[in-house]
Scaffold this motif. Structure first.
Motif, PDB file in Angstrom:
ATOM      1  N   ASP A  80       0.180   5.512   1.602  1.00  0.00           N
ATOM      2  CA  ASP A  80      -0.451   6.450   2.409  1.00  0.00           C
ATOM      3  C   ASP A  80      -0.642   7.603   2.271  1.00  0.00           C
ATOM      4  O   ASP A  80      -0.858   8.107   2.972  1.00  0.00           O
TER       5      ASP A  80
ATOM      6  N   HIS B  94       0.472  -1.104  -0.292  1.00  0.00           N
ATOM      7  CA  HIS B  94      -0.279   0.074  -0.002  1.00  0.00           C
ATOM      8  C   HIS B  94       1.180   1.308   0.191  1.00  0.00           C
ATOM      9  O   HIS B  94       2.200   1.377   0.191  1.00  0.00           O
TER      10      HIS B  94
ATOM     11  N   HIS C 168      -6.279   0.083   4.436  1.00  0.00           N
ATOM     12  CA  HIS C 168      -6.999  -0.272   6.456  1.00  0.00           C
ATOM     13  C   HIS C 168      -8.231   0.544   5.774  1.00  0.00           C
ATOM     14  O   HIS C 168      -8.789  -0.440   5.184  1.00  0.00           O
TER      15      HIS C 168
ATOM     16  N   HIS D  56       4.602  -0.295  -0.216  1.00  0.00           N
ATOM     17  CA  HIS D  56       5.373  -0.488   0.544  1.00  0.00           C
ATOM     18  C   HIS D  56       4.300  -1.472   2.036  1.00  0.00           C
ATOM     19  O   HIS D  56       3.187  -1.738   1.972  1.00  0.00           O
TER      20      HIS D  56
HETATM   21 FE   LIG Z   1       2.077   2.140   6.276  1.00  0.00          FE
END
Ligand SMILES: [Fe+2]
Ligand SMILES: O=C(O)CCC(=O)C(=O)O
Length: 267
Positions: free
Chosen positions: A115, A113, A169, A209
């Protein structure tokens, strides 16, 4: 490795000596172990291991005024200021809380992912970092115990994998299946970021990452803090070109949450 700033701009991450002594590291281990042991773990933390937030007492989080506060967070934030200054990153400000992200023995990998959440804003094209995460790993990390993995250059360049990722997430990552091939892809361009306690990993929020699973018998904990650059003009030290879209950018561009890379992530 070049100098940290060039690594951060070109590869999207750097590793530096964070200047924390053994005693400070042990205090952070004891503190985080205790917080982890006394916190109910959400099912949503399957892939992160945990995601517990703690603000400082002097450095309180304006956006999250109800977070529990611990003085050790202040000390870590205050220790980090001069470290960033010495790296030429003195124009970054902390979000004033740390995330305790800890993989117990046997924990699965964390999916690929990135962010960054301002993909509709032309500032997404910046060849310098605007938002970074600082990771303090409290144990030696290596592929066997769930070290970080990154795809160098993916913070500025669109790659095959970008098209196939579920946003991380709360954006969907919490509920992906362990058999999702792209989210857990053993990407040929990925690099393992194995570090010792005291080393500080700094990475651009846009960088792809992930982590390896923790196949060891010990917990692997990282303390993660977000830092944001003040302003959107080129940093003083920037000597390269400034993308024309950034030159033309409306300074009042609204902040719009969008985690899906769009037209501003280019090949
Ligand atoms: Fe992250
Ligand atoms: O656990 C790690 O090493 C990285 C965690 C991370 O990137 C995240 O939770 O967004």
């Amino acid at each position: 490795m070049n100098d940290p700033w060039s690594d951060l701009c070109e590869g999207g991450f750097c590793i530096v000596d964070g200047g924390l002594g053994q005693a400070a590291l042990q205090e952070l281990r004891d503190w985080s172990d205790n917080v982890i042991a006394t916190t109910d773990h959400s099912e949503r933390w399957k892939y992160q291991g945990s995601d517990i937030w703690r603000a400082g007492k002097r450095n309180t989080s304006r956006r999250n005024p109800d977070l529990p506060q611990d003085e050790i967070v202040d000390r870590l934030i205050e220790h980090t200021g001069p470290v960033l200054e010495s790296l030429g990153l003195g124009d970054f400000r902390s979000q004033r809380y740390y995330q305790i992200i800890s993989k117990p023995p046997g924990a699965p990998a964390l999916y690929w992912h990135q962010d960054w959440a301002r993909w509709r804003d032309p500032i997404s094209l910046s060849p310098w970092p605007q938002q970074i995460f600082l990771n303090w790993y409290l144990t030696d990390t290596r592929p066997e115990n769930g070290c970080l993995r990154v795809i160098p250059g993916s913070h500025r360049h669109r790659m095959d994998i970008h098209e196939h990722l579920v946003p991380p997430h709360e954006g969907g990552g919490y509920s992906v299946s362990e058999t999702n091939q792209w989210m857990f892809f053993d990407h040929p361009d990925s690099v393992d970021v194995a570090v010792e306690p005291g080393q500080l990993v700094i990475a651009d929020a846009r960088l792809l990452h992930a982590t390896h699973p923790n196949e060891s018998t010990e917990r692997r904990t990282v303390l993660l803090c977000w830092y944001f650059r003040r302003g959107e003009s080129a940093p003083d030290r920037w000597r390269g070109q400034v993308p024309s879209e950034i030159g033309l950018r409306d300074p009042d561009t609204p902040v719009h949450f969008d985690r899906q890379p769009g037209e501003y992530l280019r090949p």
